[in-house]
Design an enzyme around this catalytic site. Structure first.
Site, PDB file in Angstrom:
ATOM      1  N   ASN A   9      -1.997 -31.561  32.739  1.00 36.11           N
ATOM      2  CA  ASN A   9      -1.522 -32.103  31.472  1.00 36.11           C
ATOM      3  C   ASN A   9      -0.447 -31.147  30.953  1.00 36.11           C
ATOM      4  OD1 ASN A   9      -1.055 -33.129  28.969  1.00 36.11           O
ATOM      5  ND2 ASN A   9      -3.114 -32.750  28.156  1.00 36.11           N
ATOM      6  N   LYS A  11       1.409 -31.533  28.515  1.00 40.22           N
ATOM      7  CA  LYS A  11       1.565 -31.602  27.050  1.00 40.22           C
ATOM      8  C   LYS A  11       3.060 -31.664  26.708  1.00 40.22           C
ATOM      9  CE  LYS A  11      -2.878 -29.381  26.610  1.00 40.22           C
ATOM     10  NZ  LYS A  11      -3.810 -28.607  25.802  1.00 40.22           N
ATOM     11  N   HIS A  97      -6.996 -37.676  24.073  1.00 39.15           N
ATOM     12  CA  HIS A  97      -6.998 -36.217  24.166  1.00 39.15           C
ATOM     13  C   HIS A  97      -7.318 -35.646  22.784  1.00 39.15           C
ATOM     14  CE1 HIS A  97      -5.622 -32.099  24.593  1.00 39.15           C
ATOM     15  NE2 HIS A  97      -5.813 -32.264  25.891  1.00 39.15           N
ATOM     16  N   GLU A  99      -6.054 -33.388  21.142  1.00 35.48           N
ATOM     17  CA  GLU A  99      -4.872 -33.161  20.289  1.00 35.48           C
ATOM     18  C   GLU A  99      -4.429 -34.463  19.632  1.00 35.48           C
ATOM     19  OE1 GLU A  99      -2.681 -31.113  23.338  1.00 35.48           O
ATOM     20  OE2 GLU A  99      -4.167 -29.514  23.197  1.00 35.48           O
ATOM     21  N   GLU A 169     -13.535 -32.095  27.471  1.00 31.14           N
ATOM     22  CA  GLU A 169     -12.769 -30.926  27.067  1.00 31.14           C
ATOM     23  C   GLU A 169     -13.310 -30.391  25.737  1.00 31.14           C
ATOM     24  OE1 GLU A 169      -8.576 -31.130  29.011  1.00 31.14           O
ATOM     25  OE2 GLU A 169      -8.509 -32.262  27.155  1.00 31.14           O
ATOM     26  N   GLY A 175      -6.815 -24.034  25.364  1.00 29.27           N
ATOM     27  CA  GLY A 175      -5.708 -23.140  25.018  1.00 29.27           C
ATOM     28  C   GLY A 175      -6.158 -21.846  24.371  1.00 29.27           C
ATOM     29  N   SER A 215      -8.993 -24.209  29.371  1.00 32.02           N
ATOM     30  CA  SER A 215      -8.730 -22.887  29.965  1.00 32.02           C
ATOM     31  C   SER A 215      -9.138 -22.783  31.440  1.00 32.02           C
ATOM     32  CB  SER A 215      -9.377 -21.787  29.135  1.00 32.02           C
ATOM     33  OG  SER A 215      -8.872 -21.813  27.803  1.00 32.02           O
TER      34      SER A 215
HETATM   35  P1  13P Z   1      -5.672 -25.564  28.559  1.00 27.48           P
HETATM   36  O1  13P Z   1      -5.910 -25.649  30.047  1.00 27.48           O
HETATM   37  O2  13P Z   1      -4.310 -25.021  28.226  1.00 27.48           O
HETATM   38  O3  13P Z   1      -6.796 -24.899  27.854  1.00 27.48           O
HETATM   39  O4  13P Z   1      -5.636 -27.094  28.038  1.00 27.48           O
HETATM   40  C1  13P Z   1      -6.661 -27.947  28.373  1.00 27.48           C
HETATM   41  C2  13P Z   1      -6.254 -29.314  28.026  1.00 27.48           C
HETATM   42  O5  13P Z   1      -6.185 -29.669  26.859  1.00 27.48           O
HETATM   43  C3  13P Z   1      -5.905 -30.225  29.112  1.00 27.48           C
HETATM   44  O6  13P Z   1      -5.780 -31.522  28.663  1.00 27.48           O
END
Ligand code: 13P
Length: 253
Positions: A9, A11, A97, A99, A169, A175, A215
């Site tokens: 992803n 992002k 997601h 976010e 997640e 993150g 992560s």
């Molecule tokens: P990270 O791997 O940067 O923690 O992000 C996870 C994520 O949100 C994948 O969709």
């Protein structure tokens, strides 16, 4: 065996030049993907066609959008529809997601409509779930995630759920560098599979790929992916680094 998946992803990251370099780099790594495995690149909208074109002859690589709207067309300035994504051959869409849920206020009801629209246009949803830190601290994460699964997916029929993809997640691990332990991932993902089995039966639940996200890195992927109910990962930050993501792909069961 259900599919083992390494999904990147990206992002809201990468320029066109960086996107080209990253995709070309992955292709040049020549990683052998077995028929039970898949690599999915969820790139920003402007690079979807580029990714499709570059990966069209590469075995086991698929392309995903990071979102789509819940309507097929019309006066929705700035949105992208599943019809558009279908017309350029996108394979998957990430739906819900954290976010999108937290920053853009998307809720289970709307997400269930997005899931429907994906099915209506031949695109596979990757449905995300996961609890915030406070819910984990209150030890109510199982109930919280069950509700996300039930409200987002339980209107679907068994044949739609077969080979479906879910990403768990935990928000506190995204993150932050604070990964859930392999045991925490396993515990929740077994719970998710149970919730699905209660409604759709074991046979269907066993076909569903449940990915862990939060992560994931080259250094921890093997341990997490090794757990019986973890069928790969949805990877943010580490998917932007060629060496890291290549190693993560190679960590799949
Ligand atoms: P990270 O791997 O940067 O923690 O992000 C996870 C994520 O949100 C994948 O969709």
């Amino acid at each position: 065996m259900r599919k083992q998946i390494a999904a990147a992803n990206w992002k809201m990251n990468c320029t066109l030049q960086q996107a080209k370099e990253l995709i070309d780099g992955l292709i040049n790594e020549n990683i052998r993907i077995s028929p039970d495995q898949e690599v999915i690149l969820a790139v920003p909208f402007p690079y979807l066609m580029l990714a499709k074109e570059k990966l069209k002859n590469i075995n086991g690589f698929k392309v995903a959008a990071q979102n789509c709207y819940s309507q097929t067309s019309g006066a929705f300035t700035g949105e992208v529809s599943a019809v558009m994504l279908q017309s350029i051959g996108v394979d998957y869409v990430i739906i819900g997601h954290s976010e999108r849920r937290e920053i853009f206020g998307e809720q289970n009801k709307m997400l269930s409509e997005k899931v429907n629209i994906c099915f209506g246009h031949g695109i596979k949803p990757i449905y995300c779930c996961g609890e915030p830190l406070q819910i984990r601290e209150n030890e109510t994460q199982n109930e919280f995630v069950s509700a996300q699964i039930k409200e987002g997916l339980f209107h679907l029929n068994s044949s739609q759920l077969e080979n479906f993809v879910i990403a768990y997640e935990p928000i506190w691990a995204i993150g932050t560098g604070k990964t859930a332990t392999a045991d925490q991932a396993q515990e929740m993902q077994a719970h998710i599979r149970n919730v699905l089995a209660e409604k759709y039966g074991n046979e269907v639940a066993e076909t569903i790929s449940i990915l862990y996200g939060g992560s994931v890195k080259a250094g921890n992927a093997k341990g997490i992916f090794g757990k019986p109910d973890v069928d790969g990962g949805l990877v943010g930050g580490a998917s932007l680094n060629l060496a890291e993501f290549s190693a993560i792909i190679k960590s799949l069961k």
